[in-house]
Design a protein around this motif. Structure first.
Motif, mmCIF file in Angstrom:
data_model
loop_
_atom_site.group_PDB
_atom_site.id
_atom_site.type_symbol
_atom_site.label_atom_id
_atom_site.label_comp_id
_atom_site.label_asym_id
_atom_site.label_seq_id
_atom_site.Cartn_x
_atom_site.Cartn_y
_atom_site.Cartn_z
ATOM 1 N N GLN A 275 12.869 19.426 -3.989
ATOM 2 C CA GLN A 275 13.426 18.089 -4.168
ATOM 3 C C GLN A 275 12.352 17.010 -4.156
ATOM 4 O O GLN A 275 12.427 16.066 -4.915
ATOM 5 C CB GLN A 275 14.439 17.797 -3.056
ATOM 6 C CG GLN A 275 15.679 18.643 -3.198
ATOM 7 C CD GLN A 275 16.915 17.883 -2.812
ATOM 8 O OE1 GLN A 275 16.854 17.009 -1.956
ATOM 9 N NE2 GLN A 275 18.021 18.186 -3.448
ATOM 10 N N GLU B 21 8.087 13.858 -6.638
ATOM 11 C CA GLU B 21 7.650 12.515 -6.295
ATOM 12 C C GLU B 21 6.153 12.408 -6.526
ATOM 13 O O GLU B 21 5.353 12.647 -5.621
ATOM 14 C CB GLU B 21 7.914 12.227 -4.816
ATOM 15 C CG GLU B 21 9.358 11.921 -4.522
ATOM 16 C CD GLU B 21 9.603 11.944 -3.034
ATOM 17 O OE1 GLU B 21 8.617 11.950 -2.265
ATOM 18 O OE2 GLU B 21 10.777 11.970 -2.637
ATOM 19 N N ARG C 223 2.600 11.238 -6.606
ATOM 20 C CA ARG C 223 1.957 10.237 -5.769
ATOM 21 C C ARG C 223 1.481 9.086 -6.628
ATOM 22 O O ARG C 223 0.986 9.284 -7.741
ATOM 23 C CB ARG C 223 0.745 10.844 -5.030
ATOM 24 C CG ARG C 223 1.116 11.858 -4.013
ATOM 25 C CD ARG C 223 2.024 11.313 -2.921
ATOM 26 N NE ARG C 223 1.320 10.407 -2.019
ATOM 27 C CZ ARG C 223 1.820 9.250 -1.667
ATOM 28 N NH1 ARG C 223 2.966 8.839 -2.157
ATOM 29 N NH2 ARG C 223 1.164 8.489 -0.814
ATOM 30 N N ARG D 299 -1.631 4.031 -7.892
ATOM 31 C CA ARG D 299 -2.010 2.667 -7.532
ATOM 32 C C ARG D 299 -2.714 2.609 -6.189
ATOM 33 O O ARG D 299 -2.533 3.485 -5.352
ATOM 34 C CB ARG D 299 -0.758 1.808 -7.354
ATOM 35 C CG ARG D 299 -0.008 1.443 -8.566
ATOM 36 C CD ARG D 299 1.260 0.789 -8.064
ATOM 37 N NE ARG D 299 2.255 0.687 -9.099
ATOM 38 C CZ ARG D 299 2.438 -0.416 -9.824
ATOM 39 N NH1 ARG D 299 1.704 -1.470 -9.613
ATOM 40 N NH2 ARG D 299 3.363 -0.453 -10.746
ATOM 41 N N MET E 247 -2.990 0.096 -2.778
ATOM 42 C CA MET E 247 -2.229 -0.991 -2.181
ATOM 43 C C MET E 247 -2.970 -2.297 -2.466
ATOM 44 O O MET E 247 -4.184 -2.372 -2.248
ATOM 45 C CB MET E 247 -2.133 -0.783 -0.685
ATOM 46 C CG MET E 247 -1.114 -1.686 -0.019
ATOM 47 S SD MET E 247 -0.974 -1.298 1.728
ATOM 48 C CE MET E 247 0.740 -1.581 2.023
ATOM 49 N N PRO E 248 -2.275 -3.290 -2.977
ATOM 50 C CA PRO E 248 -2.970 -4.550 -3.293
ATOM 51 C C PRO E 248 -3.676 -5.113 -2.056
ATOM 52 O O PRO E 248 -3.139 -5.053 -0.954
ATOM 53 C CB PRO E 248 -1.846 -5.479 -3.736
ATOM 54 C CG PRO E 248 -0.747 -4.575 -4.155
ATOM 55 C CD PRO E 248 -0.865 -3.341 -3.330
ATOM 56 N N ALA E 249 -4.860 -5.641 -2.292
ATOM 57 C CA ALA E 249 -5.667 -6.101 -1.150
ATOM 58 C C ALA E 249 -5.340 -7.547 -0.813
ATOM 59 O O ALA E 249 -6.189 -8.431 -0.901
ATOM 60 C CB ALA E 249 -7.141 -5.941 -1.481
ATOM 61 N N ILE E 250 -4.096 -7.796 -0.461
ATOM 62 C CA ILE E 250 -3.770 -9.157 -0.029
ATOM 63 C C ILE E 250 -3.481 -9.101 1.463
ATOM 64 O O ILE E 250 -3.000 -8.095 1.972
ATOM 65 C CB ILE E 250 -2.576 -9.751 -0.812
ATOM 66 C CG1 ILE E 250 -1.465 -8.687 -0.991
ATOM 67 C CG2 ILE E 250 -3.031 -10.240 -2.167
ATOM 68 C CD1 ILE E 250 -0.259 -9.190 -1.735
ATOM 69 N N GLU E 251 -3.814 -10.171 2.133
ATOM 70 C CA GLU E 251 -3.641 -10.161 3.586
ATOM 71 C C GLU E 251 -2.427 -10.991 3.978
ATOM 72 O O GLU E 251 -2.195 -12.067 3.431
ATOM 73 C CB GLU E 251 -4.900 -10.724 4.266
ATOM 74 C CG GLU E 251 -6.032 -9.720 4.344
ATOM 75 C CD GLU E 251 -5.606 -8.391 4.958
ATOM 76 O OE1 GLU E 251 -4.946 -8.416 6.027
ATOM 77 O OE2 GLU E 251 -5.898 -7.329 4.382
ATOM 78 N N PRO E 252 -1.632 -10.492 4.908
ATOM 79 C CA PRO E 252 -0.457 -11.252 5.332
ATOM 80 C C PRO E 252 -0.839 -12.530 6.056
ATOM 81 O O PRO E 252 -1.911 -12.609 6.669
ATOM 82 C CB PRO E 252 0.259 -10.291 6.272
ATOM 83 C CG PRO E 252 -0.759 -9.322 6.700
ATOM 84 C CD PRO E 252 -1.765 -9.217 5.601
ATOM 85 N N ARG E 253 0.014 -13.514 5.936
ATOM 86 C CA ARG E 253 -0.256 -14.768 6.639
ATOM 87 C C ARG E 253 0.043 -14.560 8.123
ATOM 88 O O ARG E 253 0.851 -13.716 8.503
ATOM 89 C CB ARG E 253 0.589 -15.884 6.044
ATOM 90 C CG ARG E 253 1.759 -16.378 6.836
ATOM 91 C CD ARG E 253 2.617 -17.190 5.894
ATOM 92 N NE ARG E 253 3.418 -18.151 6.624
ATOM 93 C CZ ARG E 253 4.644 -18.501 6.237
ATOM 94 N NH1 ARG E 253 5.203 -17.938 5.187
ATOM 95 N NH2 ARG E 253 5.304 -19.404 6.901
ATOM 96 N N VAL E 254 -0.676 -15.312 8.938
ATOM 97 C CA VAL E 254 -0.506 -15.172 10.380
ATOM 98 C C VAL E 254 0.469 -16.243 10.851
ATOM 99 O O VAL E 254 0.255 -17.432 10.651
ATOM 100 C CB VAL E 254 -1.862 -15.330 11.103
ATOM 101 C CG1 VAL E 254 -1.665 -15.236 12.600
ATOM 102 C CG2 VAL E 254 -2.823 -14.272 10.615
ATOM 103 N N PHE E 255 1.552 -15.795 11.453
ATOM 104 C CA PHE E 255 2.524 -16.747 11.980
ATOM 105 C C PHE E 255 2.101 -17.162 13.383
ATOM 106 O O PHE E 255 1.724 -16.325 14.196
ATOM 107 C CB PHE E 255 3.903 -16.092 12.055
ATOM 108 C CG PHE E 255 4.572 -15.990 10.718
ATOM 109 C CD1 PHE E 255 5.365 -17.025 10.263
ATOM 110 C CD2 PHE E 255 4.402 -14.869 9.929
ATOM 111 C CE1 PHE E 255 5.991 -16.932 9.040
ATOM 112 C CE2 PHE E 255 5.018 -14.775 8.705
ATOM 113 C CZ PHE E 255 5.817 -15.810 8.257
#
Lengths: 281, 535, 285
Positions: free
Chosen positions: A259, A263, A265, A268, A270-278
């Protein structure tokens, strides 16, 4: 000689142009007083299988045979216990059981019936809760009531459709022991559907895997050669249990491979963008 | 392709079409035919049975305001309503036609008039023939009765005269002293009187029998009369149309006015003395104003039912929109804040059960207060300037009706919105918190979408309540619309008024049904737990 | 972040003295979790295992910031936890997808909020990458109601990893799935965690899941006053293969240790639990 048999049973749903075959060529033979667990997964047609065994669903092809006779309609000789309890919410525990008893043994007097109901209430350890309605009971207690109702009909064959999968682990373990105890005291033929390998190994004489649908069918049968009574904690260190479990899991891994194998693999990255810091809220 | 059609059917809720599509693609014919029988044939049969019973039972029941109309009469009335509407439309266009168009229209009307003139005679003749035929037939049918009547009445006349003569004779012979004999004679007179009355009664019954035969329905005659009326109406319409195309035509009248203006101007230029000039100058100014107003004028068209239906639809839509604009924001606030909900609860509970009959006068007064001069108010003028709805002449009565609709219908939306917003899934709230969505995003991405199905359920109830309320409101406020039409029909009491009211019943019912179906489609489109995907 | 002020790898997450108590108007507060201490290394996968109702989910929701603490502190990568945030993404037991959005929309919702500076292209790349990583390349534009339970949960996982969380919190993520689907999902999730070395905390009551997926299992005593009962290191090297893990001799030993701990807790509980399922045991208590 097998007591309960399915011979070449097939069942599909939908109009002919886009018919989905749910079950195909299912062969099953259960001996009298044998406890068989069918290991099924979501979408593999296990509810359809129970429905066919119980006579609630007519198979497209093939027959259900009980003691060498073809059976068509549902009957009290095959008692079903469903996952969702299926108790009538406006009746008490006693009332729910009495309803079934009245159906099966119409000749009983009021006192006899009350005694009879009480016996089954005691059997599933619900003494003291006879007058409660289902919504006052916990899930486990409801399932006990449901079990008592099914047993009170004195079926020759007990069909359990994932009876314990809606319960938490603790309640589940209690009820597993309870069902095995009742079965040992009062032998009868049991077919239980489950998706838990451990549960099947703990309770059954034989485990049969229902392959994932569509066109589900019964796969190989694994004999559980563990002595009874089985000890839940000790079982894990038992060589025979370990071997059995490895064999079943190994067999199941084939399905996950077939099954999940497609899938591909992702190529791609993972895009190299950084999350914003809350800032702390 | 097939599945697209089926999906569209499913979304639109016209599920009775699905078996036909499936049958057309040859899918399990017996199952589909059974479904068609159940979903299409049975309702049609039931409706046919209803119409049949109606046409049988209606003529048996006579009321003071005329016979209960049969389906055929109602159908005729519906056609009559439509013809009237179409002809008024023709007149309206005829009023503004100019130049060649006017000429050709005039020609056409005259041709048609010439065409139907002989038809008129024919129809008249047919009616006369039918009448003659009818009286001949009636005469034939009643001949034996009449003979009988003549014989019997003659005999009775003779009998009565003979009885009276005999009595007189006995009376003459009775002495004054013979009291017993005189009293006996009194009894004999009474007997004679009774007999006479019985005989008269019998004659009356005979006559009535003859009359009944004469009054029997005579299909050929009523058909001829119907044709005659139709032609007479068309002739009258054509004459009127020709009039509107000539003397009454806007451009013709304006041209006449221009002519007059030119005459006046030349007279003015020739005029002697201040007094004469002043008089002419005033006259010129007056005429110019008149010509200008003629140029801008429009045909004073009476409201016909189709126009009133459109106006009613606009009115319910305005009311519904107004109600929703109030109800949804308040509902959202109620759902978000239990405090606000608590504050609003008494108002909702108090105002919800108030009848439209109570709201309407209040709305009329309030609207009247805000719009003291309907002819010069920005709101009324704004409506008049809108395309498509400008002709509807929005007035305070219309606004009051719309406000009544809003006041009566908004509660369902408000309560449902509040419920939808308040019962948002905790799981979804947790997701929003984890993602740290802003308040705005939370409202528009989480809260509103999850409440939408319930909001639409509320809107659906609101719209059907609004449509019911509207008819009553129009009836009371005399805002041109379906309600007013019913009221006018009730008051004018023409022979076909009753039938026209029946037409309105079906119109109101069908429109209500259509509005509800549309709302169901919307509701299904926004409901994410997706019936439409269930193929 | 410069290397100097980088949090030490072995103390990436520190939970110390964590306590949760609910006020009880008729007596002492009900203490669900008391004095819970746990340290998680960077990139480590730790599971909390215990019976249902033992407070393991309470710990997780407190770490997520969805539930206020009554005492103690949680520090993730040098920052004290005070409220929920996308740096601690949660995968809930129910998939919790917004049913009016497609799988893509559900993932994008978080991505848009967390990467406000990224352009549309980059965000779309991120969403597509994450959905492909969990094996949903073909089902991206389907709505939740068209997806099976397992696929919905995959979307939940994709939504969480798309946030590039410092700490991923999985709250019985596969509890509602059948054993076969569960195995598939465990493989998918473990592969993704390996690839990105995401520090993870999994709450579960499934012994096999804990042994197969985690580097360390934290066994919790049954509440009230739940705390860390025992810590068990799982020595298998990551990345793991299920067939190899099952075949290894330690597997059943580890499994047995967990089961024995749970059984012991069960016996301890049965005597004390007021709302026990079994009425006879209840009466005995």
């Amino acid at each position: 000689m097998a007591y309960l048999e399915l011979a070449k049973v097939s069942k599909g749903f939908g109009p002919p142009s886009q018919r989905t075959a749910v079950l195909a060529d299912v062969e099953l033979a259960v001996d009298e007083n044998e406890f068989v667990a069918i290991l099924g997964f979501s979408g593999s047609g296990k509810s359809t299988l129970v429905g066919i065994l119980a006579g609630l669903i007519d198979p497209d092809e093939g027959d259900v045979m009980l003691a060498n006779k073809v059976v068509v309609d549902p009957g009290p000789e095959r008692g079903v216990m469903f996952q969702n309890y299926s108790l009538l919410p406006w009746l008490t525990v006693e009332g729910n059981i009495a309803l079934a008893v009245r159906k099966v043994m119409p000749g009983l007097s009021r006192v006899e019936r009350a005694e009879y109901v009480q016996r089954y209430v005691d059997m599933v350890n619900l003494t003291g809760s006879e007058a409660k309605c289902p919504d006052e009971l916990s899930g486990g207690m409801r399932q006990r009531a449901s079990l008592a109702r099914t047993l009170a009909m004195r079926p020759n064959v007990l069909l359990l459709d994932e009876p314990l999968s809606a319960l938490d682990a603790l309640t589940r373990a209690n009820l597993q022991d309870e069902i095995v105890r009742i079965w040992e005291e009062d032998k009868r033929t049991v077919v239980m559907i489950t998706n838990d390998v451990d549960e099947a190994a703990l309770m059954a004489d034989r485990i049969i895997v229902l392959t994932p649908g569509p066109r589900a069918t019964l796969g190989p049968s694994f004999d559980v050669d563990l002595p009874r009574p089985r000890d839940r904690a000790g079982l894990n260190r038992d060589r025979r249990f370990q071997a059995l479990r490895k064999r079943i899991t190994g067999y199941m891994l084939n399905f996950t491979k077939t099954q999940a194998g497609d899938e591909a693999r992702s190529r791609r990255r993972m895009p190299a963008i950084e999350p914003r810091v809350f800032e702390a809220a | 392709m097939k599945y697209k059609i089926l999906k569209a059917i499913d979304v639109s809720g016209l599920t009775f079409l699905a078996p036909i599509v499936r049958l057309a693609t040859g899918e399990e014919p017996d199952v589909q035919i059974r479904a068609i029988m159940q979903m299409i044939v049975v309702p049609i049969v039931a409706f046919a049975v209803f119409v049949g019973l109606w046409s049988q039972l209606a003529p048996r029941h006579k009321t003071k305001s005329g016979e209960v109309p049969t389906p055929a009469v109602v159908w005729d009335a519906a056609q009559g309503i439509w013809t009237f509407h179409a002809r008024e439309g023709d007149k309206e266009t005829a009023y503004v036609l100019a130049g060649e168009q006017r000429e050709s229209a005039l020609m056409a009307a005259k041709d048609r008039l010439a065409e139907i003139d002989p038809l008129t005679e024919l129809a008249d003749r047919q009616v006369a023939d039918a009448e003659q035929e009818k009286s001949a037939q009636v005469a034939e049918l009643t001949a034996p009765l009449r003979t009988k009547l003549a014989v019997v009445s003659e005999r009775y006349g003779a009998d009565q005269a003979a009885r009276k003569a005999r009595w007189m004779e006995r009376a003459d012979r009775t002495a004054v002293s013979d009291t017993d004999a005189r009293l006996a004679l009194l009894g004999a007179w009474n007997e004679h009187d009774l007999r006479t009355r019985e005989e008269r009664e019998e004659l009356k019954n005979l006559r009535a029998e003859i009359d009944t035969v004469g009054a029997q329905a005579f299909p050929a005659l009523s058909a001829a009369q119907k044709a005659q009326t139709a032609i007479a109406e068309e002739r009258q319409f054509l004459r009127k149309r020709i009039e509107v195309l000539t003397a009454y035509n806007r451009n013709e009248k304006a041209r006449a006015g221009e002519q007059q203006l030119a005459d006046l101007r030349s007279k003015y230029l020739q005029a002697d003395g201040g007094a004469a000039m002043a008089g002419l100058a005033a006259n010129i100014a007056r005429t110019r104003t008149r010509v200008e107003s003629i140029r801008e004028s429009n045909y004073a068209r009476p409201y016909t039912l189709p126009m009133q239906i459109l106006r009613s639809l606009l009115c319910v839509f305005v009311g519904f929109l107004l109600g929703s604009l109030i109800a949804i924001p308040i509902g959202i606030l109620c759902g978000l804040s239990p405090t606000f909900m608590a504050a609003m609860m008494p108002f909702i509970a108090l105002f919800k059960p108030v009848s439209p009959i109570v709201w309407l006068p209040i709305a009329l007064i309030v609207v009247g207060g805000f719009i003291p001069d309907p002819d010069d108010h920005w709101l009324i003028n704004g409506f008049a300037g809108l395309p498509l709805v400008g002709w509807m002449k929005i007035n305070p009565a219309f606004l009051a009706s719309a406000i009544t609709v809003a006041l009566c219908s908004m509660w369902a939306t408000m309560v449902n919105t509040a419920l939808g917003v308040a019962s948002i899934d905790d799981d979804h709230t947790n997701v929003a918190r984890m993602l740290r969505l802003s308040a705005r995003e939370r409202l528009f991405r989480i809260v509103l979408p999850s409440a939408l199905p319930l909001i639409f359920a509320g809107l659906r109830i609101s719209l059907s309540v609004g449509w019911m309320v509207l008819i009553a409101a129009e009836l009371l406020s005399s805002s041109e619309g379906i309600g007013k039409y019913v009221w006018d029909m009730f008051n004018n009491g023409a022979s076909d008024s009753f039938a026209k009211m029946f037409v309105v019943v079906f119109v109101v019912g069908s429109i209500g049904l259509a509005l509800d179906r549309i709302m169901i489609v919307f509701q299904r489109l926004v409901s994410f737990d997706g019936a439409p995907t269930a193929i | 972040m410069t290397p100097e002020d980088r949090t030490p790898d072995d103390k990436f997450v520190e939970i110390s003295g964590l306590t949760k108590a609910y006020p009880n108007p008729y007596g002492d507060d009900v203490v669900v979790v008391s004095d819970f201490n746990l340290t998680i290394k960077r990139g480590e996968i730790v599971s909390l295992i215990g019976h249902s109702g033992c407070g393991k989910s309470t710990v997780l929701t407190m770490v997520a910031g969805l539930n206020a603490t009554s005492g103690g502190g949680i520090v993730v990568d040098g920052r004290e936890v005070a409220g929920p945030g996308p740096d601690r993404a949660v995968v809930f037991q129910a998939p919790c997808l917004l049913p009016w959005m497609t799988a893509f929309g559900n993932v994008l919702l978080g991505v848009r909020n967390v990467y406000p500076h990224a352009d549309v292209e980059e965000r779309r790349d991120m969403v597509e990458y994450c959905l492909e990583a969990v094996g949903l390349a073909d089902a991206m534009h389907k709505r939740p109601c068209e997806l099976s339970g397992g696929m919905q949960q995959r979307v939940g996982v994709a939504r969480a990893i798309a946030l590039k969380p410092k700490l991923l919190l999985l709250d019985e993520p596969f509890g509602r799935l059948d054993s076969l689907t569960r195995m598939q999902l465990q493989d998918v999730v473990l592969r993704t965690l390996d690839e990105h070395a995401i520090t993870t905390m999994i709450v579960t009551h499934d012994v096999d899941e804990a042994v197969f997926m985690c580097d360390r299992v934290c066994m919790m005593t049954t509440g009230p006053n739940a705390r860390v009962g025992r810590l068990l290191d799982i020595p298998f090297q990551r990345p793991r293969r299920r067939d190899e893990v099952i075949e290894s001799p330690e597997y059943f030993e580890l499994r047995a240790q967990l089961l024995e701990f749970l059984a012991a807790q069960e016996h301890a509980t049965v005597a004390s639990r007021a709302d026990a399922d079994d009425p006879q045991q209840c009466a005995a208590a």
